[in-house]
Structures are given as C-alpha cells and as structure tokens.
Motif scaffolding. Structure first.
Motif, PDB file in Angstrom:
ATOM      1  N   ASP A  21       0.859  -1.194   0.000  1.00 56.85           N
ATOM      2  CA  ASP A  21       0.000   0.000   0.000  1.00 56.85           C
ATOM      3  C   ASP A  21       0.890   1.237   0.000  1.00 56.85           C
ATOM      4  O   ASP A  21       1.788   1.344   0.833  1.00 56.85           O
ATOM      5  CB  ASP A  21      -0.873   0.042   1.264  1.00 56.85           C
ATOM      6  CG  ASP A  21      -1.904  -1.072   1.310  1.00 56.85           C
ATOM      7  OD1 ASP A  21      -1.845  -1.968   0.445  1.00 56.85           O
ATOM      8  OD2 ASP A  21      -2.751  -1.056   2.214  1.00 56.85           O
ATOM      9  N   VAL A  22       0.636   2.163  -0.918  1.00 53.76           N
ATOM     10  CA  VAL A  22       1.379   3.419  -0.978  1.00 53.76           C
ATOM     11  C   VAL A  22       0.409   4.555  -1.275  1.00 53.76           C
ATOM     12  O   VAL A  22      -0.729   4.329  -1.679  1.00 53.76           O
ATOM     13  CB  VAL A  22       2.490   3.389  -2.058  1.00 53.76           C
ATOM     14  CG1 VAL A  22       3.564   2.375  -1.713  1.00 53.76           C
ATOM     15  CG2 VAL A  22       1.909   3.097  -3.430  1.00 53.76           C
ATOM     16  N   PHE A  23       0.878   5.771  -1.080  1.00 49.23           N
ATOM     17  CA  PHE A  23       0.072   6.938  -1.409  1.00 49.23           C
ATOM     18  C   PHE A  23       0.411   7.429  -2.814  1.00 49.23           C
ATOM     19  O   PHE A  23       1.496   7.162  -3.338  1.00 49.23           O
ATOM     20  CB  PHE A  23       0.317   8.058  -0.393  1.00 49.23           C
ATOM     21  CG  PHE A  23      -0.340   7.806   0.933  1.00 49.23           C
ATOM     22  CD1 PHE A  23      -1.710   7.965   1.096  1.00 49.23           C
ATOM     23  CD2 PHE A  23       0.413   7.407   2.026  1.00 49.23           C
ATOM     24  CE1 PHE A  23      -2.322   7.732   2.320  1.00 49.23           C
ATOM     25  CE2 PHE A  23      -0.186   7.159   3.254  1.00 49.23           C
ATOM     26  CZ  PHE A  23      -1.557   7.328   3.398  1.00 49.23           C
ATOM     27  N   VAL A  24      -0.524   8.158  -3.407  1.00 43.76           N
ATOM     28  CA  VAL A  24      -0.312   8.766  -4.725  1.00 43.76           C
ATOM     29  C   VAL A  24       1.009   9.535  -4.729  1.00 43.76           C
ATOM     30  O   VAL A  24       1.324  10.246  -3.773  1.00 43.76           O
ATOM     31  CB  VAL A  24      -1.482   9.720  -5.060  1.00 43.76           C
ATOM     32  CG1 VAL A  24      -1.171  10.552  -6.293  1.00 43.76           C
ATOM     33  CG2 VAL A  24      -2.770   8.934  -5.269  1.00 43.76           C
ATOM     34  N   GLU A  26       4.017   8.326  -4.523  1.00 45.92           N
ATOM     35  CA  GLU A  26       5.126   7.558  -3.944  1.00 45.92           C
ATOM     36  C   GLU A  26       5.589   6.476  -4.908  1.00 45.92           C
ATOM     37  O   GLU A  26       5.025   6.301  -5.985  1.00 45.92           O
ATOM     38  CB  GLU A  26       4.687   6.922  -2.615  1.00 45.92           C
ATOM     39  CG  GLU A  26       4.428   7.933  -1.522  1.00 45.92           C
ATOM     40  CD  GLU A  26       4.057   7.285  -0.194  1.00 45.92           C
ATOM     41  OE1 GLU A  26       4.195   7.980   0.820  1.00 45.92           O
ATOM     42  OE2 GLU A  26       3.633   6.118  -0.160  1.00 45.92           O
ATOM     43  N   CYS A  76      -3.665   6.681  -8.638  1.00 43.04           N
ATOM     44  CA  CYS A  76      -4.736   5.782  -8.188  1.00 43.04           C
ATOM     45  C   CYS A  76      -5.020   4.677  -9.201  1.00 43.04           C
ATOM     46  O   CYS A  76      -5.289   3.539  -8.834  1.00 43.04           O
ATOM     47  CB  CYS A  76      -6.003   6.584  -7.917  1.00 43.04           C
ATOM     48  SG  CYS A  76      -5.909   7.563  -6.398  1.00 43.04           S
ATOM     49  N   SER A  79      -3.411   1.050  -9.117  1.00 48.61           N
ATOM     50  CA  SER A  79      -3.829  -0.014  -8.199  1.00 48.61           C
ATOM     51  C   SER A  79      -4.210  -1.248  -9.005  1.00 48.61           C
ATOM     52  O   SER A  79      -4.846  -1.134 -10.053  1.00 48.61           O
ATOM     53  CB  SER A  79      -5.035   0.434  -7.365  1.00 48.61           C
ATOM     54  OG  SER A  79      -4.666   1.436  -6.456  1.00 48.61           O
ATOM     55  N   VAL A  97      -2.999   1.904  -4.287  1.00 49.80           N
ATOM     56  CA  VAL A  97      -2.542   3.294  -4.254  1.00 49.80           C
ATOM     57  C   VAL A  97      -3.649   4.115  -3.612  1.00 49.80           C
ATOM     58  O   VAL A  97      -4.769   4.165  -4.112  1.00 49.80           O
ATOM     59  CB  VAL A  97      -2.234   3.815  -5.678  1.00 49.80           C
ATOM     60  CG1 VAL A  97      -1.744   5.251  -5.613  1.00 49.80           C
ATOM     61  CG2 VAL A  97      -1.198   2.929  -6.359  1.00 49.80           C
ATOM     62  N   LYS A  98      -3.303   4.750  -2.471  1.00 50.61           N
ATOM     63  CA  LYS A  98      -4.290   5.499  -1.704  1.00 50.61           C
ATOM     64  C   LYS A  98      -4.184   6.987  -2.022  1.00 50.61           C
ATOM     65  O   LYS A  98      -3.073   7.533  -2.100  1.00 50.61           O
ATOM     66  CB  LYS A  98      -4.083   5.271  -0.213  1.00 50.61           C
ATOM     67  CG  LYS A  98      -4.264   3.809   0.184  1.00 50.61           C
ATOM     68  CD  LYS A  98      -4.097   3.599   1.661  1.00 50.61           C
ATOM     69  CE  LYS A  98      -2.633   3.504   2.009  1.00 50.61           C
ATOM     70  NZ  LYS A  98      -2.393   2.994   3.376  1.00 50.61           N
ATOM     71  N   GLY A  99      -5.318   7.617  -2.195  1.00 54.87           N
ATOM     72  CA  GLY A  99      -5.349   9.052  -2.417  1.00 54.87           C
ATOM     73  C   GLY A  99      -5.077   9.785  -1.121  1.00 54.87           C
ATOM     74  O   GLY A  99      -5.275   9.235  -0.026  1.00 54.87           O
ATOM     75  N   ILE A 100      -4.642  11.023  -1.216  1.00 56.07           N
ATOM     76  CA  ILE A 100      -4.376  11.820  -0.033  1.00 56.07           C
ATOM     77  C   ILE A 100      -5.644  12.614   0.298  1.00 56.07           C
ATOM     78  O   ILE A 100      -6.157  13.340  -0.550  1.00 56.07           O
ATOM     79  CB  ILE A 100      -3.183  12.774  -0.277  1.00 56.07           C
ATOM     80  CG1 ILE A 100      -1.922  11.942  -0.528  1.00 56.07           C
ATOM     81  CG2 ILE A 100      -2.987  13.694   0.916  1.00 56.07           C
ATOM     82  CD1 ILE A 100      -0.745  12.740  -1.012  1.00 56.07           C
ATOM     83  N   SER A 101      -6.128  12.452   1.509  1.00 57.65           N
ATOM     84  CA  SER A 101      -7.356  13.116   1.916  1.00 57.65           C
ATOM     85  C   SER A 101      -7.116  14.607   2.131  1.00 57.65           C
ATOM     86  O   SER A 101      -6.136  15.010   2.760  1.00 57.65           O
ATOM     87  CB  SER A 101      -7.891  12.495   3.209  1.00 57.65           C
ATOM     88  OG  SER A 101      -8.974  13.247   3.674  1.00 57.65           O
TER      89      SER A 101
END
Length: 104
Positions: A21-24, A26, A76, A79, A97-101
């Motif tokens: 799992d990573v953020f957008v 990265e 995103c 993923s 791939v997680k979006g940043i809130s």
C-alpha cells in the motif's frame, strides 16, 4: 556416471511478492527471490499488461536471483495485481494506491 547425468534442480520462489500500500506520488517496490539464477522468460505484469523498463517502471535483477520492480510516482489508476513470472513460476501481490485526503 549417474552423478554426471543428474538433471539440474528446477528453480523455486524463495521469497514471493508482498501486498503493498502506498500513497499517490510515492514509489512501490516489489521483490521476488528465486532459488538460483538462470531462469528464462522473466516478465512483470500489472493487471495483465506486460511492464517494460522505462522512467516510471524500473526493472532490475541482482545475482540473477533477486528480481525487483519499482513503480515510480504511482497514481490511483495503478492499483491492481502485480505479477512476476519466471518460466513456469508465478508470484502475485496487490498494489493499493491510496489518495491523499484533503479533509485532514
């Protein structure tokens, strides 16, 4: 004489891919270790699409046994399922791939 006829032991996956799992924005790195070098037809895939070495996708090999895929600056839509194939050996893992809130 029997020792000379001994067929080479087939390679096996010593350490397979792990879910990541990573953020957008990265980088996501996947590593697969084989028992010994010389396995042919090594290929990386993302959701069924073959990956090739370029600026965003870095594919490397160390000692012919450790195969690494790094996806840089992920979005995103990246993923999915990452698959490593080496001959008849296959290892797969999920990339999330997680979006940043913006509500933080």
């Amino acid at each position: 004489l029997l020792l000379l006829c001994h067929a080479e032991e087939a390679a096996v996956i010593v350490s397979g891919l792990r879910n990541t799992d990573v953020f957008v924005g990265e980088s996501a790195t996947f590593t697969c270790e084989l028992s010994h070098p010389g396995v042919r037809n090594v290929q990386w895939w993302l959701d069924g699409t073959p990956l090739h070495n370029n600026l965003v996708t870095e594919i490397s090999e160390q000692d012919g046994r450790i195969h690494t895929l790094t996806l840089n600056d992920v979005a995103c839509h990246d993923s999915g399922t990452v698959t490593f194939r080496a001959g008849s050996l296959i290892s797969s893992a999920k990339l999330l791939v997680k979006g940043i809130s913006l509500l933080a």
